[in-house]
Design an enzyme around this catalytic site. Structure first.
Site, short mmCIF file in Angstrom:
data_model
loop_
_atom_site.label_atom_id
_atom_site.label_comp_id
_atom_site.label_asym_id
_atom_site.label_seq_id
_atom_site.Cartn_x
_atom_site.Cartn_y
_atom_site.Cartn_z
N THR A 190 -18.62 62.60 17.74
CA THR A 190 -18.24 61.40 17.00
C THR A 190 -18.15 60.16 17.87
OG1 THR A 190 -16.49 60.49 15.55
CG2 THR A 190 -15.78 62.08 17.20
N ASN A 191 -18.78 59.09 17.41
CA ASN A 191 -18.60 57.78 18.03
C ASN A 191 -17.23 57.25 17.60
OD1 ASN A 191 -21.25 57.81 18.93
ND2 ASN A 191 -21.98 56.21 17.55
N GLN A 192 -16.41 56.88 18.52
CA GLN A 192 -15.12 56.27 18.16
C GLN A 192 -14.94 54.98 18.94
OE1 GLN A 192 -13.13 57.00 15.69
NE2 GLN A 192 -14.49 58.66 15.05
N SER A 193 -15.68 53.97 18.51
CA SER A 193 -15.60 52.68 19.21
C SER A 193 -14.24 52.03 19.05
CB SER A 193 -16.71 51.74 18.72
OG SER A 193 -16.45 51.32 17.40
N ARG A 204 -12.86 49.41 21.59
CA ARG A 204 -12.49 48.09 21.08
C ARG A 204 -11.00 47.82 21.29
NH1 ARG A 204 -16.42 46.54 16.84
NH2 ARG A 204 -17.83 48.28 16.50
N ASP A 208 -21.07 65.13 12.60
CA ASP A 208 -20.50 63.81 12.70
C ASP A 208 -19.16 63.87 11.97
OD1 ASP A 208 -20.30 60.95 12.99
OD2 ASP A 208 -20.98 60.76 10.91
N ASP A 222 -16.80 60.84 10.65
CA ASP A 222 -16.54 59.88 9.56
C ASP A 222 -17.72 59.83 8.60
OD1 ASP A 222 -14.12 59.21 10.85
OD2 ASP A 222 -15.16 57.76 12.12
N ARG A 249 -28.16 56.57 13.04
CA ARG A 249 -27.99 56.85 14.47
C ARG A 249 -27.68 58.34 14.72
NH1 ARG A 249 -22.87 52.92 14.79
NH2 ARG A 249 -21.35 54.25 13.79
MG LIG Z 1 -20.57 58.92 10.14
#
Ligand SMILES: [Mg+2]
Length: 181
Positions: free
Chosen positions: A49-52, A56, A6, A8, A128
């Site tokens: 990595t989730n980069q919403s 957004r 992950d 961040d 998550r």
């Molecule tokens: Mg994280």
């Protein structure tokens, strides 16, 4: 092993308002060196990595590329190499199965690197991350940086165990280098 990181809260400091520029990407001490150490022992590294912030509309792909160029450079300077950065840009309200806790990005990575789940480990700081890794059948390490302490304090469901808890990425890498999986 294939080490799926992950971003961040694991490699760089987590920000509640998202990392929106290279200047806002602040590496956690020892993280780049830990990645280099893994590379030196033949492990392969990819980020999932989730980069919403993309979904957004807070930043665009070019800005994300600039942020990741800084990350690649920092790891390269330490003597390591991130082979791939896999991004789920989905906004939470339009999440696909690529966005963690979905396993999509992890499955993509294992396919791309031709690595079985039992030879793959996810290192994350959020529930998550652990859920995605469980769904993909990967090994799981929770770091206590970023959201990690809060994640641990909130409790990790029995269905997600075993989860190894490490102080930070450097400690997680030490665990992997000891051949504990
Ligand atoms: Mg994280």
């Amino acid at each position: 092993m294939l080490v799926l990181l992950d971003r961040d809260g694991v490699i760089n400091e987590d920000r509640a308002d998202f990392v929106k520029s290279p200047a806002e990407l602040v590496l956690i001490p020892g993280a780049a060196e830990a990645i280099a150490e893994l590379c030196g022992h033949g492990h392969r590294i990819a980020i999932v990595t989730n980069q919403s912030c993309i979904g957004r509309g807070l930043i665009g792909e070019e800005q994300l590329d600039a942020i990741h160029a800084k990350l690649h450079n920092a790891v390269r300077r330490a003597g390591g190499r991130i082979e791939d950065i896999i991004v789920a840009p989905d906004a939470p309200w339009a999440a696909t199965e690529r966005r963690k806790p979905g396993p999509g990005m992890l499955l993509e990575a294992m396919q791309k690197f031709k690595t079985a789940a039992r030879e793959s480990v996810l290192v994350g700081d959020s529930l998550r991350d652990l859920q995605a890794a469980k769904a993909a059948n990967c090994h799981r390490i929770l770091v206590q940086t970023g959201k990690g302490r809060a994640t641990q304090a909130a409790g990790i469901g029995a269905e997600l165990l075993p989860v190894h808890v490490a102080k930070d990425l450097a400690a997680a890498c030490g665990f992997i280098l000891e051949g504990r999986f």
